[in-house]
Design an enzyme around this catalytic site. Structure first.
Site, PDB file in Angstrom:
ATOM      1  N   HIS A 101      21.741   9.527  -6.397  1.00 23.08           N
ATOM      2  CA  HIS A 101      20.606   8.887  -7.062  1.00 23.08           C
ATOM      3  C   HIS A 101      20.868   7.419  -7.343  1.00 23.08           C
ATOM      4  O   HIS A 101      19.921   6.642  -7.482  1.00 23.08           O
ATOM      5  CB  HIS A 101      20.227   9.661  -8.323  1.00 23.08           C
ATOM      6  CG  HIS A 101      19.502  10.914  -7.982  1.00 23.08           C
ATOM      7  ND1 HIS A 101      20.140  12.118  -7.869  1.00 23.08           N
ATOM      8  CD2 HIS A 101      18.212  11.128  -7.640  1.00 23.08           C
ATOM      9  CE1 HIS A 101      19.253  13.032  -7.502  1.00 23.08           C
ATOM     10  NE2 HIS A 101      18.086  12.461  -7.349  1.00 23.08           N
ATOM     11  N   GLU A 130      12.407  22.073  -2.068  1.00 28.55           N
ATOM     12  CA  GLU A 130      13.701  21.436  -1.836  1.00 28.55           C
ATOM     13  C   GLU A 130      14.847  22.449  -1.857  1.00 28.55           C
ATOM     14  O   GLU A 130      16.009  22.069  -1.896  1.00 28.55           O
ATOM     15  CB  GLU A 130      13.936  20.305  -2.838  1.00 28.55           C
ATOM     16  CG  GLU A 130      13.789  20.694  -4.297  1.00 28.55           C
ATOM     17  CD  GLU A 130      13.924  19.509  -5.256  1.00 28.55           C
ATOM     18  OE1 GLU A 130      14.474  18.475  -4.870  1.00 28.55           O
ATOM     19  OE2 GLU A 130      13.485  19.663  -6.405  1.00 28.55           O
ATOM     20  N   ASP A 149      17.667  17.329  -1.276  1.00 29.17           N
ATOM     21  CA  ASP A 149      18.241  18.595  -1.746  1.00 29.17           C
ATOM     22  C   ASP A 149      18.095  19.692  -0.694  1.00 29.17           C
ATOM     23  O   ASP A 149      18.986  20.536  -0.564  1.00 29.17           O
ATOM     24  CB  ASP A 149      17.592  19.023  -3.064  1.00 29.17           C
ATOM     25  CG  ASP A 149      18.214  18.285  -4.237  1.00 29.17           C
ATOM     26  OD1 ASP A 149      19.447  18.142  -4.243  1.00 29.17           O
ATOM     27  OD2 ASP A 149      17.478  17.818  -5.113  1.00 29.17           O
ATOM     28  N   CYS A 177       8.932  13.696   0.299  1.00 28.99           N
ATOM     29  CA  CYS A 177       9.306  12.568  -0.556  1.00 28.99           C
ATOM     30  C   CYS A 177      10.807  12.336  -0.569  1.00 28.99           C
ATOM     31  O   CYS A 177      11.296  11.454  -1.262  1.00 28.99           O
ATOM     32  CB  CYS A 177       8.773  12.759  -1.971  1.00 28.99           C
ATOM     33  SG  CYS A 177       9.469  14.197  -2.784  1.00 28.99           S
TER      34      CYS A 177
HETATM   35  C1  PEP Z   1      14.901  15.416  -2.851  1.00 28.72           C
HETATM   36  O1  PEP Z   1      15.706  16.253  -3.252  1.00 28.72           O
HETATM   37  O2  PEP Z   1      14.684  15.167  -1.647  1.00 28.72           O
HETATM   38  C2  PEP Z   1      14.142  14.595  -3.824  1.00 28.72           C
HETATM   39  C3  PEP Z   1      13.161  13.810  -3.438  1.00 28.72           C
HETATM   40  O3  PEP Z   1      14.525  14.652  -5.125  1.00 28.72           O
HETATM   41  P1  PEP Z   1      15.850  13.934  -5.691  1.00 28.72           P
HETATM   42  O4  PEP Z   1      16.403  13.031  -4.619  1.00 28.72           O
HETATM   43  O5  PEP Z   1      15.462  13.162  -6.900  1.00 28.72           O
HETATM   44  O6  PEP Z   1      16.737  15.086  -5.984  1.00 28.72           O
HETATM   45 MG    MG Z   2      15.742  16.853  -5.351  1.00 25.69          MG
END
Ligand code: PEP
Ligand code: MG
Length: 540
Positions: A188, A429, A453, A500
């Site tokens: 992140h 996810e 994920d 996303c």
């Molecule tokens: C993902 O897991 O692809 C997602 C968009 O959520 P994050 O990256 O915040 O876990």
């Molecule tokens: Mg995620």
């Protein structure tokens, strides 16, 4: 001139001074001191500051959430004045001749263990509070509350590693690039760097020490290199490359206002991912059609306590109003794993990515979930809001989350607080969600596929582990089939499906996604125009 290599998180070139960001020593590090009187004074000063912080928090909570909820800060205040606790800390400093951070941490833990073992429920509940107040004093002793970047100009931040919480605390106007020795491109912190649109490298092969501080450097995200003290010729060359990239950015700006339509007439929604309220500027500048992922948990990071309903309402309302009727998909709290905030008091876990996180926390701590949902629903009166739940694996979880939504709506109705029509969706996810996506699709109005994920859980590869990066293959046929299956099942049930995760920005897959019939791509704002350019070149 020294050249180091790393994994690029975002293309672009930054030229500026290095700033070596050092984490403060861990409170667990016990070290000897020579002057117990001076150490006791340090502790007393920190305690004084902690008491003032608690006074402020009490006043703020009193005006925002009422006396009953504000009482906790009063309890903390009393504990921080408890003579037994204070004597135990001072005795430890004096008899063991140790630093105050250590004395406070260990004493806090001992008191907490004693409270936990008591029969009285009230006293048991104080176990977490004593850890909380000890943590507050330690953070003050470590100077973390004043933390951040102490520089008048923007710098290239050089760090061993950065957590999302540390990154969020930094003044973004002071950062022109990040370079970390550890870290993975899927973390992140890397995602945050992308959303800030700053060139960054992780996993750089540099041994960081204070001598780099203040040295001139170039971060080249295109070639994945850090050049320390570049010679004159290299610097000229990189300045030229930076200008060429700026010209390309200018060219892309001519695509503002244009459609995301292929030459053969297929169109797709192009939305933006964001985490902080200020990111809306970039979302609008880059002409996103909406916000496909508002990582609301960033509102909870880098702070000392839960954001109140009013604070959250103000944040969501700002974003929703500024988007002027364009869809804003707010993902409910996805805290846990690498996104941690001390005040949640989450236990240390063996496998945090498989642990107590996201919807699992929200469904078991409904007071946190409800506060957030109330704030989101109230903000929905000001624009076009959708809500999505993270880390879903079953129909039952969706139904339980929807039941909390209904409770919140009933409360708001009773209080005569207006709210709008809110679409409900989920993140797909986990492999489980993809595999039962037909059943899940009947419960919601949209899916957003979280490929970060989904890749991690499908391939059983920790996205945080930099050693595993060569194995982390988001193009793996298993991941692509789960994506395709999710799109097909979503469409069978008549709902729309987007992506996303970071894979949405991967131009080598744009045509594949269009062929799969995907409805939406949501990416960091800085990728929107590149992707529009790509989409408009597809087909004949
Ligand atoms: C993902 O897991 O692809 C997602 C968009 O959520 P994050 O990256 O915040 O876990
Ligand atoms: Mg995620």
């Amino acid at each position: 001139m020294e050249v180091y290599h790393g994994k690029s998180v975002l293309q672009g070139i930054a030229i500026g001074k290095l700033y070596v960001f050092q984490k403060k020593e861990s409170a667990w590090k016990k070290h000897s001191i020579a002057d117990a009187d001076a150490e006791t004074v340090r502790f007393e000063d920190a305690r004084g500051k902690a008491l003032s912080q608690l006074d402020e928090l009490y006043d703020k909570a009193l005006s925002q959430v009422g006396e009953e909820n504000a009482m906790i800060f009063d309890v903390h205040r009393m504990m921080l004045e408890d003579q037994d606790y204070l004597d135990a800390i001072e005795a430890r400093i004096r008899t063991e001749m140790v630093n105050a951070e250590y004395a406070v941490t260990v004493t806090g833990e001992e008191f907490s263990a004693t409270f936990s073992s008591m029969d009285d429920e009230y006293m048991q509940a104080r176990a977490a509070d004593v850890l909380d107040i000890s943590g507050r004093v330690v953070r003050i002793l470590e100077g973390l509350d004043e933390g951040g970047l102490n520089t008048p100009e923007p710098v290239i931040v050089l760090a061993e590693d950065l957590t999302p919480s540390e990154t969020i605390r930094m003044d973004k106007s002071k950062i022109m690039a990040f370079v970390t020795r550890q870290g993975s491109a899927n973390s992140h912190t890397a995602i945050l760097a992308r959303s800030l649109n700053i060139p960054s490298l992780v996993n750089a092969d540099i041994r960081i020490d204070a001598s780099y501080h203040g040295k001139e450097a170039v971060v080249d995200g295109k070639d994945g290199i850090l050049i320390v003290e570049p010679d004159h010729e290299t610097l000229r060359q990189k300045e030229k490359e930076r200008e060429a990239m700026q010209r390309e950015q200018e060219r892309l700006r001519s695509l503002i206002g244009k459609d995301n339509v292929t030459k053969d007439g297929r169109s797709i929604l192009l939305y933006a991912n964001m985490g902080n309220v200020e990111d809306v500027d970039k979302v609008l500048e880059n002409d996103a059609g909406g916000i496909g992922l508002f990582r609301s948990e960033f509102l909870y990071l880098g702070r000392e306590d839960f954001p109140t309903e009013e604070e959250q309402f103000a944040a969501y309302k700002t974003v929703v109003s500024r988007m002027e009727g364009k869809r804003v998909i707010i993902r409910t709290l996805d805290i846990g794993a690498d996104k941690k905030a001390d005040y949640f008091h989450l236990d240390t876990e063996e496998n945090p990515a498989l642990g107590y996180r996201a919807i699992r926390i929200c469904l078991t701590r409904p007071e946190i979930f409800k506060t957030q949902l109330r704030a989101i629903y109230r903000a929905s009166a000001f624009g076009n809001v959708a809500v999505m739940f993270p880390m879903i694996v079953s129909v039952d979880e969706i139904r339980r989350a929807k039941a909390v939504v209904e409770e919140v709506k009933a409360e708001l109705d009773k209080e005569n607080k207006p709210y709008g029509e809110v679409e409900l969706g989920i993140m797909v996810e986990t492999p489980a969600a993809a595999l039962v996506s037909l059943e899940l699709a009947r419960e919601v109005e949209f899916f957003s596929i979280g490929t970060n994920d989904l890749t991690q859980y499908t391939l059983a590869i920790d996205r945080q582990n930099q050693k595993l990066e060569p194995f982390y293959d988001a193009h793996h046929p298993a991941v692509l089939s789960l994506i395709e299956m999710t799109i097909q099942n979503g469409h069978k049930a008549g709902i729309w499906v987007g992506i996303c995760g970071e894979l949405a920005a991967d131009e080598s897959l744009t045509e594949t996604f269009l062929n799969m019939g995907l409805d939406e791509l949501s990416v960091s704002p800085s990728y929107i125009l590149n992707l529009r350019d790509k989409i408009r070149q597809i087909g004949s």
